[in-house]
Scaffold this motif. Sequence first.
Motif, PDB file in Angstrom:
ATOM      1  N   SER A  60       0.829  -1.210   0.000  1.00 58.54           N
ATOM      2  CA  SER A  60       0.000   0.000   0.000  1.00 58.54           C
ATOM      3  C   SER A  60       0.864   1.260   0.000  1.00 58.54           C
ATOM      4  N   ASP A  61       1.995   1.246   0.694  1.00 59.83           N
ATOM      5  CA  ASP A  61       2.885   2.415   0.679  1.00 59.83           C
ATOM      6  C   ASP A  61       3.441   2.674  -0.716  1.00 59.83           C
ATOM      7  N   LYS A  62       3.853   1.601  -1.403  1.00 64.03           N
ATOM      8  CA  LYS A  62       4.390   1.761  -2.760  1.00 64.03           C
ATOM      9  C   LYS A  62       3.294   2.224  -3.727  1.00 64.03           C
ATOM     10  N   LEU A  63       2.089   1.717  -3.543  1.00 67.61           N
ATOM     11  CA  LEU A  63       0.978   2.131  -4.408  1.00 67.61           C
ATOM     12  C   LEU A  63       0.660   3.610  -4.191  1.00 67.61           C
ATOM     13  N   LYS A  64       0.711   4.070  -2.950  1.00 71.77           N
ATOM     14  CA  LYS A  64       0.497   5.494  -2.661  1.00 71.77           C
ATOM     15  C   LYS A  64       1.623   6.341  -3.260  1.00 71.77           C
ATOM     16  N   GLU A  65       2.843   5.850  -3.168  1.00 73.46           N
ATOM     17  CA  GLU A  65       3.983   6.558  -3.768  1.00 73.46           C
ATOM     18  C   GLU A  65       3.793   6.668  -5.281  1.00 73.46           C
ATOM     19  N   LEU A  66       3.350   5.588  -5.901  1.00 74.74           N
ATOM     20  CA  LEU A  66       3.071   5.595  -7.338  1.00 74.74           C
ATOM     21  C   LEU A  66       1.967   6.596  -7.655  1.00 74.74           C
ATOM     22  N   ALA A  67       0.926   6.607  -6.844  1.00 77.04           N
ATOM     23  CA  ALA A  67      -0.182   7.548  -7.054  1.00 77.04           C
ATOM     24  C   ALA A  67       0.292   8.994  -6.957  1.00 77.04           C
ATOM     25  N   ASN A  68       1.234   9.251  -6.077  1.00 77.57           N
ATOM     26  CA  ASN A  68       1.740  10.614  -5.900  1.00 77.57           C
ATOM     27  C   ASN A  68       2.684  11.058  -7.019  1.00 77.57           C
ATOM     28  N   THR A  69       3.453  10.121  -7.561  1.00 77.60           N
ATOM     29  CA  THR A  69       4.463  10.501  -8.562  1.00 77.60           C
ATOM     30  C   THR A  69       3.968  10.390 -10.000  1.00 77.60           C
ATOM     31  N   TRP A  70       2.978   9.548 -10.224  1.00 77.86           N
ATOM     32  CA  TRP A  70       2.597   9.285 -11.610  1.00 77.86           C
ATOM     33  C   TRP A  70       2.001  10.476 -12.359  1.00 77.86           C
ATOM     34  N   LEU A 125       4.809   9.427 -19.936  1.00 76.17           N
ATOM     35  CA  LEU A 125       5.258   8.115 -19.491  1.00 76.17           C
ATOM     36  C   LEU A 125       4.037   7.359 -18.965  1.00 76.17           C
ATOM     37  N   SER A 126       3.749   6.215 -19.579  1.00 80.50           N
ATOM     38  CA  SER A 126       2.551   5.457 -19.198  1.00 80.50           C
ATOM     39  C   SER A 126       2.700   4.852 -17.806  1.00 80.50           C
ATOM     40  N   LEU A 127       1.584   4.514 -17.209  1.00 80.86           N
ATOM     41  CA  LEU A 127       1.594   3.876 -15.896  1.00 80.86           C
ATOM     42  C   LEU A 127       2.329   2.531 -15.970  1.00 80.86           C
ATOM     43  N   GLY A 128       2.121   1.810 -17.049  1.00 84.62           N
ATOM     44  CA  GLY A 128       2.833   0.540 -17.234  1.00 84.62           C
ATOM     45  C   GLY A 128       4.337   0.750 -17.277  1.00 84.62           C
ATOM     46  N   ASP A 129       4.785   1.757 -18.031  1.00 86.62           N
ATOM     47  CA  ASP A 129       6.217   2.031 -18.121  1.00 86.62           C
ATOM     48  C   ASP A 129       6.803   2.461 -16.777  1.00 86.62           C
ATOM     49  N   VAL A 130       6.034   3.222 -16.010  1.00 87.64           N
ATOM     50  CA  VAL A 130       6.507   3.643 -14.686  1.00 87.64           C
ATOM     51  C   VAL A 130       6.724   2.421 -13.803  1.00 87.64           C
TER      52      VAL A 130
END
Length: 170
Positions: free
Chosen positions: A104-114, A122-127
Amino acid sequence: MKKVLIIDTSVLCVWLRVPGMESCGPDEDQWDWDRVEKKIDDENQNHSIFVLPLATIIETGNHISRAKHNRRECGVVLADLMSKSADQKSPWAAFSDQAALWTSDKLKELANTWPDLAAQKLSLGDVTIKDVAEYYAQSGYEVEILTGDKGLKAYQPIAKAMVPRRRQKR
């Protein structure tokens, strides 16, 4: 240093011979089935570890399901690679190794940076593939992202130089 080969959707579709996706990459750096097959064989001979990121599995599955023909045949091959990853059958890395990227922490980090990365196209898949590459690089592996996408390739981690150890006097 052990090498990890992160396989991107563009190259995997070529390797699986997904109809309509027989090549990838810019004109000056085209990947066709022969080139991908040779690269995979060479890396296997060099005992590289192959990694299928979740994004690659999902995106490739989507391309297969939309292909004009050979959907089942391509699907069987992708399913076999997925099973080999799940079982950590050499040369495939265990898919569970990527579990640390989906907390969940990594998913939140992804949500914040994407969103900022999306603005840069840069696509979500590529990230997430970039994150997989960074994960393995931080674990001490030499990492190559096998892709026909120059934008994604630019995010390939740079191998750290080996620092020679001094011999201790006895």
